[in-house]
Write a protein that holds these residues in place. Structure first.
Motif, PDB file in Angstrom:
ATOM      1  N   ARG A 134      30.559  -1.739  24.268  1.00 26.16           N
ATOM      2  CA  ARG A 134      31.158  -1.148  22.901  1.00 26.16           C
ATOM      3  C   ARG A 134      32.336  -0.193  23.401  1.00 26.16           C
ATOM      4  NH1 ARG A 134      27.396   1.159  19.461  1.00 26.16           N
ATOM      5  NH2 ARG A 134      28.701   0.764  17.666  1.00 26.16           N
ATOM      6  N   ALA A 135      32.701  -0.080  24.478  1.00 27.23           N
ATOM      7  CA  ALA A 135      33.796   0.831  24.606  1.00 27.23           C
ATOM      8  C   ALA A 135      35.145   0.141  24.088  1.00 27.23           C
ATOM      9  CB  ALA A 135      34.217   1.075  26.327  1.00 27.23           C
ATOM     10  N   ASP A 136      36.100   1.219  23.871  1.00 29.71           N
ATOM     11  CA  ASP A 136      37.392   0.787  23.262  1.00 29.71           C
ATOM     12  C   ASP A 136      38.318   1.902  23.361  1.00 29.71           C
ATOM     13  OD1 ASP A 136      36.510   2.568  21.345  1.00 29.71           O
ATOM     14  OD2 ASP A 136      36.084   0.864  19.890  1.00 29.71           O
ATOM     15  N   ASP A 137      39.536   1.701  22.668  1.00 30.44           N
ATOM     16  CA  ASP A 137      40.628   2.778  22.558  1.00 30.44           C
ATOM     17  C   ASP A 137      40.050   4.004  22.061  1.00 30.44           C
ATOM     18  OD1 ASP A 137      42.183   1.071  24.163  1.00 30.44           O
ATOM     19  OD2 ASP A 137      43.310   0.312  22.438  1.00 30.44           O
ATOM     20  N   ALA A 138      38.818   4.022  21.352  1.00 25.92           N
ATOM     21  CA  ALA A 138      38.471   5.105  20.780  1.00 25.92           C
ATOM     22  C   ALA A 138      37.278   5.937  21.473  1.00 25.92           C
ATOM     23  CB  ALA A 138      38.208   5.075  19.240  1.00 25.92           C
ATOM     24  N   HIS A 139      36.561   4.986  22.422  1.00 26.84           N
ATOM     25  CA  HIS A 139      35.198   5.506  22.912  1.00 26.84           C
ATOM     26  C   HIS A 139      35.245   5.016  24.371  1.00 26.84           C
ATOM     27  CE1 HIS A 139      34.638   4.412  18.585  1.00 26.84           C
ATOM     28  NE2 HIS A 139      33.809   5.667  18.393  1.00 26.84           N
ATOM     29  N   TRP A 140      34.880   6.095  25.185  1.00 28.45           N
ATOM     30  CA  TRP A 140      34.893   6.164  26.804  1.00 28.45           C
ATOM     31  C   TRP A 140      36.441   6.101  27.353  1.00 28.45           C
ATOM     32  CZ3 TRP A 140      30.565   7.871  28.442  1.00 28.45           C
ATOM     33  CH2 TRP A 140      29.338   7.474  27.969  1.00 28.45           C
TER      34      TRP A 140
END
Length: 436
Positions: A134-140
């Motif tokens: 669930r990594a994405d441009d807002a997380h990690w």
């Protein structure tokens, strides 16, 4: 011994894990398949109970299960059934306490990988389900460059590398909370008899499947998907006797990258990656299909890549070897044969000693015995591109019975000693050993 016999010998050394016929369903321990409640404790209890009982299968049924860091233990198979999704928390605090791990080839204590095993034996992750980081441009992913209003990893990365160069004890390299070095997804560390089979692994904070200092590793029929920064597919690091087969890759970085530690830390640990078989995989986007390096200071020996298929205008290179005189290491006996490249962007075959720092160190890299046979490729900028040092030329480069078509530049060879080309056609022109 022929190449075929050498490869068969490696495969015969790899032992699959075997588990007792016991099953531990995570829902029996309170896991929530609706994806609403945190199921970390239930998952870990099931793993721990299977381990205490002498081993068995921890089953994840249909549903969506939200968890934080999981620690796999000896004699336990985590079986993720079809239509089951393990959705990993986006909260960094859920990957504490810090564990011994590697970040870009350097040991430290950092956030736990999403699934971690330490000095375990006989472990597996199997099934037809999905592991979603669930990594994405807002997380990690923003930690890479400090985008989206989030902090950057740059200061922590520099500090870690500086510690390694000063040989600061690993126990004092403490990162994790308050720092911004992203964890890997699946990392068995100092483990034996490891199997990852059938699952889909996607959207990791960075490197996705990263066995370190492991022996007897099988990665079979796995889909690895993720287009964030440094989202390599499979990175065996300082591992021995590994097979990666029947997998599908679509990544934001190298599909497969063989590694063995970075710079001073790689030389301190001094364990090469050796006896790696890569066969029958499909590779789409990525910086390289089959890559060796760049964190390769411990060296690499005996890599066999056979029968792989590569096809994407966003795949930069088919075979990529990258090092420099800061990395060092002996990179030898790399065999790339019966591979098909239907499309790619840059080099078909690339050996690069000018990678990143270039010739700025004291540790001469050695690259030798690189053999390519029965390659068929279409597209790209360069057919064969070698950028080596005059004080350390590439030796034993051999390309035979191959067709490379549709490239803008057939060859650029800088410091290659006595290459052998036989029945090699580039853009329809035949190249023999005396031609460049």
């Amino acid at each position: 011994m022929t190449l075929k016999e050498k490869k068969k010998d490696i495969v015969n050394r790899i032992t699959l894990p075997v588990f007792p016929d016991r099953s531990f369903d995570v829902t029996a321990f309170g896991a929530d398949g609706n994806g609403e409640a945190d199921s970390t404790s239930a998952f870990q209890q099931a793993i721990d109970e299977a381990h205490r009982s002498g081993g068995g299968r921890v089953t994840v049924p249909k549903g969506v299960f939200l968890t934080g860091a999981l620690k796999l233990k000896s004699n336990v198979e985590l079986h993720v059934k079809k239509d089951a999704v393990i959705a990993f928390s986006r909260n960094p605090d859920d990957y504490l306490p810090a564990v011994l791990t590697r970040f870009e080839g350097v040991e430290l204590y950092n956030y736990s990988p999403l699934i971690y095993a330490y000095e375990a034996e006989n472990i597996a992750i199997t099934g037809g389900g999905t592991l979603d980081g669930r990594a994405d441009d807002a997380h990690w992913w923003p930690w890479k460059r400090g985008t989206n209003g989030q902090p950057s990893q740059e200061n922590d990365r520099d500090a870690l590398f500086e510690m390694a160069e000063r040989n600061v004890p690993v126990d004092e390299r403490r990162f994790g909370k308050g720092h911004y070095l992203r964890p890997n997804f699946i990392q068995p560390y100092r483990c034996k008899k490891v199997l990852i089979q059938g699952v889909t692994v996607m959207n990791s904070p960075m490197w996705q499947i990263h066995p370190v200092l492991c022996e007897s590793v099988t990665i079979d029929g796995v889909k690895v998907i993720g287009h964030g920064p440094n989202t390599d597919g499979v990175d065996p690091e300082s591992c021995k006797n590994v097979i990666i087969k029947n997998c599908q890759f679509d990544n934001g970085d190298d599909c497969i990258a063989v590694k063995s530690g970075r710079n001073a830390d790689g030389r301190r640990i001094n364990v090469p990656s050796e006896n790696i078989v890569i066969e029958n995989n499909d590779m789409k986007d990525g910086h390289g299909g089959v890559t060796v390096g760049s964190e390769i200071s411990g060296g690499v020996n005996n890599v066999f890549a056979e029968g792989n298929r590569m096809d994407s205008p966003n795949l930069d290179r088919a075979l990529r070897i990258k090092t420099n005189s800061v990395r060092g290491g002996v990179l030898e006996n790399i065999y790339f044969y019966d591979n098909v490249v239907k499309s790619l962007k840059r080099e078909v075959i690339a050996i690069d000693m000018e990678y990143e720092e270039g010739d700025a160190g004291e540790f001469k890299p050695v690259v030798r015995n690189i053999e390519v046979d029965r390659l068929k490729s279409t597209g790209g900028q360069y057919g064969i591109r070698v950028l080596a040092y005059d004080h350390s030329p590439v030796t034993g480069l051999k390309v035979t019975d191959s067709e490379i078509n549709g490239v803008a530049v057939p060859m650029e060879l800088k410091n290659v000693k006595d290459p052998v080309f036989s029945n090699l056609y580039i853009n329809g022109k035949r190249y023999d050993s005396h031609e460049k």
